[in-house]
Design a protein around this motif. Sequence first.
Motif, mmCIF file in Angstrom:
data_model
loop_
_atom_site.group_PDB
_atom_site.id
_atom_site.type_symbol
_atom_site.label_atom_id
_atom_site.label_comp_id
_atom_site.label_asym_id
_atom_site.label_seq_id
_atom_site.Cartn_x
_atom_site.Cartn_y
_atom_site.Cartn_z
ATOM 1 N N GLU A 370 -38.225 11.086 39.581
ATOM 2 C CA GLU A 370 -37.637 10.491 40.837
ATOM 3 C C GLU A 370 -38.651 9.490 41.239
ATOM 4 N N ASP A 373 -41.082 7.497 47.139
ATOM 5 C CA ASP A 373 -40.577 6.676 48.354
ATOM 6 C C ASP A 373 -39.585 5.598 47.925
ATOM 7 N N ARG A 374 -38.456 6.053 47.306
ATOM 8 C CA ARG A 374 -37.524 5.120 46.770
ATOM 9 C C ARG A 374 -36.784 4.324 47.750
ATOM 10 N N GLU A 375 -36.436 4.948 48.842
ATOM 11 C CA GLU A 375 -35.606 4.226 49.793
ATOM 12 C C GLU A 375 -36.411 2.830 50.489
ATOM 13 N N ASN A 376 -37.569 3.069 50.875
ATOM 14 C CA ASN A 376 -38.480 2.103 51.642
ATOM 15 C C ASN A 376 -38.629 1.000 50.409
ATOM 16 N N ILE A 378 -36.720 0.157 47.842
ATOM 17 C CA ILE A 378 -35.486 -0.398 47.787
ATOM 18 C C ILE A 378 -35.362 -1.680 48.948
ATOM 19 N N LYS A 379 -35.797 -1.480 50.123
ATOM 20 C CA LYS A 379 -35.717 -2.115 51.013
ATOM 21 C C LYS A 379 -36.607 -3.301 50.646
ATOM 22 N N SER A 382 -35.660 -5.663 47.264
ATOM 23 C CA SER A 382 -34.069 -5.733 47.216
ATOM 24 C C SER A 382 -33.492 -7.040 46.214
ATOM 25 N N GLU A 405 -30.666 4.661 40.061
ATOM 26 C CA GLU A 405 -31.467 3.836 41.151
ATOM 27 C C GLU A 405 -33.069 4.175 40.719
ATOM 28 N N ASP A 406 -33.413 5.265 40.269
ATOM 29 C CA ASP A 406 -34.863 5.519 40.016
ATOM 30 C C ASP A 406 -35.139 4.731 38.991
ATOM 31 N N CYS A 409 -35.709 1.325 39.723
ATOM 32 C CA CYS A 409 -36.904 0.953 40.336
ATOM 33 C C CYS A 409 -38.023 1.016 39.313
#
Length: 422
Positions: A370, A373-376, A378-379, A382, A405-406, A409
């Motif tokens: 994993e 802090d993937r979501e932050n 990605i933002k 982007s 997605e991991d 990243c």
Amino acid sequence: YNSINRIRCGRKIVNPQLNNVRKKHPEEFKTAIKSLQIINEKFAVEMPIDEAGFLAVFFSMDFIGGNTKVQVIVIAHGTSTATSMAETANRLLGIGSAAYGIDASLDESPQSVFKRLKGHLERRPAKAGLLLLIDMGSLMNFAPAVQKELGINTKAIPLVSTLHVIEAARKASLGYSLEYIYNQTLSIRDITAEEFHSTPSKSRLARMFIISICTTGEGSAALIKNILDSQLNYHGSMCETIALKLTDIESINERLNTISKIGRIICIISSFNVDFPAAHYSLSEIIEGGSLTQIQKTVDSECTLESIGNTFSTMLKNADGEKLLSAVRGTVGCIETGSGLTLALDVKIGLFCHMGCMVDRLLSNSGINEFPDRENYIKDKSDLLNVIRESCAILERSFNILIPEDEICYISTFFTYENCVH
């Protein structure tokens, strides 16, 4: 020296720890890549990328010493025969005690020599195994005796030379197994024989092309080809300049597409605008010599990247190495074009290895790590991540996989300012 001879004799060198070495010693690996380019130029050879892994370990200092590596002991008759060979190997390798020598005088009994060998091993146990390099005679019986009395896994090679000692000490310092060191050291005899008796191998087919275009294919295009042939290092026959005749745009595009199926077109030289995804240079840039240095750098880099193919085959369990390398190169090229970022050569090699292992894991349905802090993340990234997602469609179609997605990243972390050419 031995590595260069192997390449000249057509023998492949495989480093199964290449990706691990790259991760553990990134700075040393970067230096090793540059060193290989110098070796290739000075000795007119094509060293495989695997050798960069070996050099990187040599450039780091934390691999020296300890009892967890195979011991290499030279035993030979004479007042200083064995110790001289061991000292020579250690000095050439820059390692204090990679090989140890025991001199056996001509009037000394084998039992006395064995007693000294046994005493050394009791003081310094060979936990990972022992390779004895013997000159001749009954000393070959020491291997089974050591195994029986001390319980040490032991192998012996007769008719030893300094080349044998260097090769064995080098491999032992890198932490290879006794079986591997034994087989590689045995091959020295074959290599030295091949230097004098081998027949030349067939020239390799070119895998990359420089295209020169003019209206006849015999005027300026032929002139440019002659200039490049005389000024550039093609690394043997890995690269070739082709002079093409321009009759119409459709026919030239068809020719370029055909050539691109055979190999990679790295640049096009012409006074005409040709819509093809490769670097373009004008005739004046070549004739005046201003672009030759850049083209040579491109050829050098492409040759280095091509050499990863053999390494891929050893790293992978579930994918065809050649097919995967081609797909990875195409994917990374799309990412660079879409993002406007060009990775440095050593970083690009690292990304190739990373993506190759990633595809192999996905094909075997292995777990993924994993991304923190993937979501932050990605933002924040982007735009770059969108380019990577679109580019990775090449890999997904070629191998019928879905890249999580991991992993997208993790790929993006290679494209930092420090890792790119500016």
